[in-house]
Design a protein around this motif. Sequence first.
Motif, PDB file in Angstrom:
ATOM      1  N   ILE A  91       4.800 -13.356  -3.204  1.00  0.00           N
ATOM      2  CA  ILE A  91       4.872 -11.897  -3.106  1.00  0.00           C
ATOM      3  C   ILE A  91       3.473 -11.304  -2.903  1.00  0.00           C
ATOM      4  CG2 ILE A  91       5.428  -9.785  -4.408  1.00  0.00           C
ATOM      5  CD1 ILE A  91       7.666 -11.549  -5.769  1.00  0.00           C
ATOM      6  N   VAL A 144       8.999  -8.299   1.629  1.00  0.00           N
ATOM      7  CA  VAL A 144       7.872  -7.723   0.880  1.00  0.00           C
ATOM      8  C   VAL A 144       6.854  -7.142   1.852  1.00  0.00           C
ATOM      9  CG1 VAL A 144       5.896  -8.298  -0.577  1.00  0.00           C
ATOM     10  CG2 VAL A 144       8.136  -9.161  -1.165  1.00  0.00           C
ATOM     11  N   SER A 146       5.988  -7.038  -7.944  1.00  0.00           N
ATOM     12  CA  SER A 146       6.292  -8.444  -8.218  1.00  0.00           C
ATOM     13  C   SER A 146       7.513  -8.558  -9.135  1.00  0.00           C
ATOM     14  CB  SER A 146       5.071  -9.091  -8.854  1.00  0.00           C
ATOM     15  OG  SER A 146       5.251 -10.442  -8.964  1.00  0.00           O
ATOM     16  N   CYS A 194      10.755  -7.594  -7.234  1.00  0.00           N
ATOM     17  CA  CYS A 194      11.130  -8.615  -6.237  1.00  0.00           C
ATOM     18  C   CYS A 194      11.719  -9.850  -6.921  1.00  0.00           C
ATOM     19  CB  CYS A 194       9.916  -9.028  -5.406  1.00  0.00           C
ATOM     20  SG  CYS A 194       9.407  -7.763  -4.272  1.00  0.00           S
TER      21      CYS A 194
END
Lengths: 172, 274
Positions: A42, A86, A105, A108
Amino acid sequence: MKTVNNLKKLTGIYIVFLLQSLIFENIRIFSCPPDILIAATIVLSVSSEIKSAALLGGFAGLLTDVMYGRVFGINILMYMYLGLLVSLAVDKKSDNSPLIMGWISFVCIALMEIVVALLKSMFGYPSSAGFLTANIFVKGIFGAIFAFLYVLLREKVAKRRKKALSGEEDAQ
Amino acid sequence: MKKLGKKHIIIFACITALILAVSIVSFKTGNNAVSNIIGTVISPVQSGTAAVVRGTKNFAVNIFSSGKNARENEKLKAEIASLNDQLRMVEGYKTENEKLRSMLQLAESRSDFESTAANVIGRSIDELHSTITIDKGTRHNIKKNAVVYTADGLVGRVSEAGYNFSKVQTIFDAESAVSAICLRSGDMGIVEGSSLSTGGICTMNYIDKSAKTVVGDMVETSAAGGIFPQGILIGKITQIKEDNRALTLSAVVETSVNPNNLDKVLVITDVIAK
């Protein structure tokens, strides 16, 4: 320059993969191992172009598939789309502070864990809501801390480099 | 938010289709050629890194375990500290030597099969799947379904053998099933990895309702399934209960092997017919 940057990032992903499979897989918090590979994917995807981000994600998934995967390709696709999404969702030029990156983060990782749990239940694997929650919190919080520290460190290094450069210019 | 161009969409669609095609082919045929080729290239690096991590871990364990003694020694004689460092290193080698010796003795004690020792170079354990990667493969005569064990007991079976690495499906994996027998009572059952069994717990299912198995009984492999040879220890029964339909019994088995502490294993390469 772009190729060198990509190679650096791919090397970073490989080092993180080694750390994950040799060290972090041994750590258990509420029966869940923290996952720094997702967090690294990410964080590095945010600072990459769309194609590079997908490449980074795909590479992380490839390593996972080769060493541990049951069906070759599933992790490649998941990580590749993670990197891609992302990179699409977060503007790399905007000022992503360590705190914001930590949140990105966390969100996700939580979304990825939910997708994985849904896929598992679709294929008839037993799933537990408690474990999913523990997974989201352990991996999410750990990933958020990793992203926070990474961006903080990167900012500090950049500031120091800037200072050193301006010092050199002043001296000249 | 950035937008994905038409060209990019086509490229990603093609890549996705290609990967899905490879996935379906490898799933249906069980042939993971791509995975094997890449694994062969990267496993030596992982093997080297694993050795460094193992060495550091052993050194750290030895430092922590002898920390108390070292503090007392420091109070008495400062000059002994340097000798203690040497001692710690020797102890590290000794522990490893003992471990290897016990594995060697175990390998030699089983005359019905030939085994080879391997190092664990990676692990991936979640709530359903438990896989470890070892640094030996088809080059070392390891085949798919080869049984993996340690001096403590059964670890699992090789689910995929690459050229110089192998993936091992441990007994904690939700898809693992091992034909087992209770040592004392002789009752049979199937030891299965279960959801959330990552902490060294498995379930022995399909035990006959009239079985005489009790808590504390030891469980080992029976040769019934055709994959696992007879007589490899699995663990100890800690709980017995009726299954959901009350037709058979199921038991909770505390395994003698902890998946999180594995660093060296033995793999059966050949079964000698008697």
